[in-house]
Structures are given as structure tokens and as C-alpha cells.
Design an enzyme around this catalytic site. Structure first.
Site, PDB file in Angstrom:
ATOM      1  CG  ASN A 390      -1.776   0.988   1.197  1.00 30.20           C
ATOM      2  OD1 ASN A 390      -1.582   1.982   0.736  1.00 30.20           O
ATOM      3  ND2 ASN A 390      -2.985   1.018   2.025  1.00 30.20           N
ATOM      4  N   PRO A 392       0.518   4.380  -1.104  1.00 34.68           N
ATOM      5  CG  PRO A 392      -1.536   5.094  -2.045  1.00 34.68           C
ATOM      6  CD  PRO A 392      -0.590   3.865  -2.041  1.00 34.68           C
ATOM      7  CG  HIS A 427      -5.653  -1.689  10.426  1.00 36.31           C
ATOM      8  ND1 HIS A 427      -4.317  -1.013  10.226  1.00 36.31           N
ATOM      9  CD2 HIS A 427      -5.571  -2.672   9.275  1.00 36.31           C
ATOM     10  CE1 HIS A 427      -3.872  -1.237   9.115  1.00 36.31           C
ATOM     11  NE2 HIS A 427      -4.559  -1.965   8.407  1.00 36.31           N
TER      12      HIS A 427
END
Ligand SMILES: CC(C)(COP(=O)(O)OP(=O)(O)OC[C@H]1O[C@@H](n2cnc3c(N)ncnc32)[C@H](O)[C@@H]1OP(=O)(O)O)[C@@H](O)C(=O)NCCC(=O)NCCS
Length: 504
Positions: A390, A392, A427
Site C-alpha cells: 500500500n 500511499p 485499523h
């Protein structure tokens, strides 16, 4: 086979030489007619070529005889690692065929057992309880207030109307509100569904990271401006909007010329979390590329929803009883059963988000930097996976959290633990708040990456490390999914689940 290759090379060389000889001869004869004084030289060149040809023919005859006499040479078997052989394309194809066949059996078994469960109307009910009330969408629209507050603060800072510490204080309030306001709304509004809540909180989390980056970059610009006060222009270096091919040409912006609504919203919608005054821009919108990505987005979205309804939901429902009874062998069996659809859906999700959707948005906005992922599938260590799947988020972590900590003298391990702690917090925030259930499974799953990384880095290398990363992905996710779903069902449907979940 090697011998045949060598023989082939010799024959090819002979053929090439013959063709060269003929060409030389043809060239010589044409020159003879044109310039007779060069004929002697040409003839001698021709003779040399013929001599070479005779020599080569004799040599190849010798080689051919040698080949017939000996047919063995020192060599390793292809499958031993010493052979250096690495072309396993056929084996890879075999894996794909086996995967398709075994999954086709699973699909068929699922259809025979449950019939067709795919229901697009049911998907809408995941987002809305009441068709006339759209709380998640309203919450997302309200986020504009926080965007405007950040822009206003930046303008005040740029004009020197407020001090740096007042600006930092206002930013802190804004950023805290970006996290607290949506979570309080999601927790208190009964009309909000868990899926709607996750979507709204995801938007606010992205906004938090973007505004944090916006603030950092503008602060760095102010620091540069203080250093080079005279050199930097206070205005846009390309104030008049030029037009080329019907589109506005992209001009170079300098601080504080970037503090405009247009610039802010370009950043908010761009597929990146890291702000920059002058993003690299692609020269034009490729319509065919755009349509391909749009088609992929729509198709893969439907496929994911269909696979979840048809494959994951019944498996999860059937897993509740073994988990309530703490029947270990049945729990493992259910977990492994769930691992296959979960992993397949995760892979599709990866392609859908990082390739189709982000490229679609980037193409539409002529955003030039398309590095949304790297080759995480080759990860031989856990940190490599987290730094490459990921981009970004990883880029944001490096630029605004990890490197600033390293520059302040924090040691590498502590900085890495801090990054994973922050990631674990988000998360958990994205799961626990919409489910209104604080269990810390996502948090622990993310923090478990640190000991896992240490273990894999210390004991496993190469292909073994790669296999360990894959296993952690394939098994780790369904464990977290089952934990949350189990707790959610027990909390909300308690006794009703016990009866319904007994069927296999
Ligand atoms: C923690 C994390 C940032 C570490 O990344 P990493 O690439 O392994 O970090 P490294 O130690 O190799 O260093 C990375 C960079 O810091 C630089 N660096 C290292 N030590 C430095 C120091 N003392 N001072 C300044 N820079 C330093 C390196 O040069 C390198 O720079 P580069 O990227 O420009 O080449 C990464 O694992 C991560 O992003 N984890 C979280 C990911 C996550 O949660 N994702 C969520 C997805 S849902």
C-alpha cells in the site's frame, strides 16, 4: 539438447557466411560492370570469401564427427538447484490449472449446498436501514467543514495573522475533531449500519492523513520562505490561466499561491495521502485506458459482492457453533475453509482498489504518479510486504511519521514500532467503532507483525520467507474476520445463532 543447440549455431553461422559470400560476389560483379579498374581487388576479395567458406565447411564436418563420437558432457539435472535452471513457466501454468479445477469443485459444491445466494438488493440494505435516511453520506458531506477549517488556518498563517503555535493549536483541534466527530456520530446514530459506518470512517481517516500532510508541507514551505524571504514570490508564478488543447495548462505554483480551494480539493480527491504543491501531471486523459479501468472497477465490485454473499457468508455462519463450543479441530477446519474465499476476495480487492480504482481516479485527474503498489508478492520479509503493498499509506508513514522520528534521534526499531502502533490504532478504529464493539483483534493483528517480522527475518530466507509472508496473509486475515464476526453475532444475536449455526 545443448548439443543440438550448438550444431544449430554452427549451421546458422555457415548459412550466414554463405549468404555473405554470395552477396560479396554479387556486389563485386555489379562493381565490375561499373568500374572495371577495381575488378582485380574484387576478385581477390571473392577468393578470400570462398576460402573462408571451404575452411568453415571442413570445420563443421569435424564438429559433426566429434558429435557422433561423444554424446555426454558434465551437467546437472534441471531440478537440482546447482543447474541454475529457473524457467518454471510450465509448473506455474500447472498450478493455475489445478487452482481453477479445485476452486471449480468448491464453487459447484457451494451451489449444490446453498443454491444461488447473490442478491444485489441485500447489498443496498448493508448501507441503508431506511431508504429515506442516508446518515453515512451526510456525514461524509459534513467533512467539508474540516477541510475549510484547515484551509482557513493555513491562509491566516501565510498572511502572518496568527502565530505558528496558534496555527498548530487550531490544527490540533481540527484533526482531533476529524477523528472524534464521525466516531461519536457513528456510535450514537442508530440509523447508521456497520458498513455505512466503516465507509464514513474510512473517508474521515483518509481526510485526517491528508490534512496532516497538508499542514506539514505548508509548514515546510513557510520555513523555506523564512530562509529565502526575498527569493520566493508570494504569488502564483503563472497567474493567468493559459489554455492548451482545450484544457487548463498546469502551471508551477509557489507558496502561498497554493492556498486555494481548487488546489485543496485537487489534493483531497487525488489518489495520494501526501501533499505537494506541484504534483506530477500526465499530459492528457487516455479515454480507452479510463474506460478499461471503469469496466474493471464495476465488474470486480460486483464479483467481490457476489463472492462474499455466495461463498464467505455461509462459511462464516457455519463457523459460529465450533467457535462457541471451542471445538478446536472443527475451528481449524472452518478457518481453513474460510481462508480460500477470503484470500481470493482480498486479492481481487487489491487489484480493484490499487490498480483499477486508483488508476481511474488518477487518469481522470491527470495525476501522474501511478506507483500505488510495488511487487509485494515477492516479499521475502514482513517489512518488505508492508513497504510495498500500500504505497500511499507507506509513503505517508515514511514522510510524516517515520523519518521525522529518525531525524529526532529515535532509533529505527522504536520508530518502526511506533508506525505499526499508529497503523494498528487506525485499523482498530475502522472496525471497532462501526461495529460498536471494542475487542482489539485488529490492533493485535497489526502489532503481531513486529514479532512475526523478527521471526521471519531471523529464521527464514528466500522462498521460505516468501512462503511465510503468504501463509501469514492467507491465515491471519480469516482469523481476524472470524473473531469479529463471532463476537458480533454473540453480542447482537446471542441465542438465535446457536440454533441456526449448527448446520454444516
Ligand atoms: C515502518 C515502515 C515505514 C518502515 O519502512 P522501511 O522502508 O522498512 O524503512 P527503512 O528503515 O528501510 O527506511 C526507509 C527510508 O528511511 C530512510 N532513513 C533510514 N534511516 C534514516 C535516518 N536515520 N534519517 C533519515 N532517513 C532515514 C531511508 O534512507 C529510506 O529512505 P528512502 O525511502 O528515501 O529510500 C514501513 O514498514 C511501513 O510503512 N509500515 C506500516 C505500513 C502500514 O501500516 N500499512 C498499512 C496498510 S493498510
Amino acid at each position: 539438447m545443448g548439443d543440438r543447440r550448438e550444431r544449430g549455431a554452427v549451421t546458422r553461422r555457415r548459412r550466414t557466411l554463405t549468404i555473405c559470400g554470395e552477396a560479396a560476389a554479387a556486389g563485386a560483379s555489379s562493381k565490375r560492370t561499373a568500374r572495371s579498374e577495381q575488378s582485380a581487388g574484387d576478385a581477390s576479395r571473392n577468393a578470400t570469401a570462398n576460402g573462408e567458406q571451404v575452411h568453415e565447411t571442413a570445420k563443421s564436418r569435424d564438429d559433426g564427427l566429434k558429435d557422433r563420437i561423444s554424446c555426454h558432457r558434465l551437467q546437472e539435472s534441471l531440478l537440482s538447484s546447482e543447474s541454475g535452471y529457473s524457467n518454471y513457466r510450465g509448473i506455474l501454468n500447472w498450478c493455475v490449472v489445478m487452482l481453477v479445477l479445485s476452486n471449480a469443485r468448491l464453487f459447484l459444491e457451494n451451489l449444490i449446498k446453498y443454491g444461488i445466494l447473490v442478491d444485489p438488493i441485500q447489498v443496498v440494505s448493508l448501507f441503508l436501514k431506511d431508504p429515506y435516511s442516508w446518515p453515512a453520506a451526510c456525514l461524509i458531506i459534513v467533512s467539508n467543514v474540516f477541510i475549510m477549517a484547515a484551509l482557513y488556518t493555513e491562509r491566516q498563517l501565510a498572511m502572518g495573522k496568527i502565530s505558528e503555535s496558534t496555527g498548530t493549536f487550531l490544527y490540533c483541534i481540527d484533526l482531533i475533531a476529524v477523528l472524534c466527530f464521525p466516531s461519536a456520530t457513528v456510535l450514537t446514530l442508530t440509523s447508521m449500519t456497520p458498513v455505512g459506518g466503516i465507509l464514513a470512517l474510512l473517508v474521515y481517516t483518509v481526510l485526517f492523513l491528508k490534512l496532516y500532510s497538508y499542514r506539514d508541507v505548508n509548514k515546510w514551505c513557510r520555513e523555506i520562505r523564512h530562509v529565502q524571504a526575498r527569493k520566493l514570490s508570494r504569488s502564483n508564478s503563472c497567474p493567468s490561466v493559459q489554455r492548451a488543447n482545450g484544457n487548463a495548462a498546469h502551471c508551477h505554483v509557489t507558496y502561498p499561491g497554493n492556498l486555494t480551494h481548487r488546489d485543496m480539493y485537487y489534493f483531497i480527491f487525488a489518489p495520494t495521502l501526501c501533499y505537494e504543491l506541484n504534483f506530477p501531471r500526465s499530459p492528457r486523459i487516455r479515454k480507452r485506458f479510463l474506460l478499461r479501468r471503469l469496466f474493471e472497477m464495476l465488474f470486480l465490485m460486483q464479483l467481490q459482492v457476489g463472492l462474499i454473499q455466495q461463498w464467505m457468508v455461509p462459511t462464516i455462519q457455519n463457523s459460529m457453533k465450533p467457535f462457541q463450543d471451542m471445538d478446536l479441530s472443527r475451528m481449524v477446519e472452518r478457518l481453513l475453509k474460510l481462508a480460500v474465499p477470503n484470500h481470493l476476495i482480498w486479492l481481487i480487492f487489491f487489484y480493484w482498489l490499487f490498480h483499477s480504482s486508483m488508476n481511474f481516479v488518477a487518469e481522470l485527474m491527470q495525476f501522474g504518479d501511478r506507483e500505488f503498489y510495488r511487487d509485494w508478492w515477492n516479499s521475502e520479509t514482513v517489512p518488505y510486504f508492508w513497504s510495498n503493498w500500500n504505497i500511499p499509506v507507506h509513503k505517508w508513514c515514511l514522510r510524516h511519521f517515520y523519518k521525522p522520528m529518525l531525524r529526532k534521534g529515535v532509533n529505527k526499531l522504536t520508530a518502526q514500532i511506533a508506525v505499526f502502533f499508529l497503523s494498528a490504532f487506525f485499523h482498530e478504529y475502522l472496525v471497532s467503532v462501526p461495529l460498536k464493539m471494542f475487542r482489539l483483534w485488529a490492533f493485535m493483528g497489526m502489532m503481531a507483525q513486529i514479532p512475526l517480522a523478527l521471526f521471519v527475518g531471523r529464521f527464514l530466507r528466500g522462498n521460505y520467507g516468501n512462503a511465510a509472508v503468504w501463509i501469514s496473509l492467507i491465515i491471519g486475515q480469516p482469523i481476524a474476520v472470524l473473531m469479529y464476526v463471532h463476537d458480533y453475532y454473540v453480542l447482537h444475536y446471542g441465542s438465535a445463532t446457536e440454533g441456526g449455526a449448527s448446520s454444516q
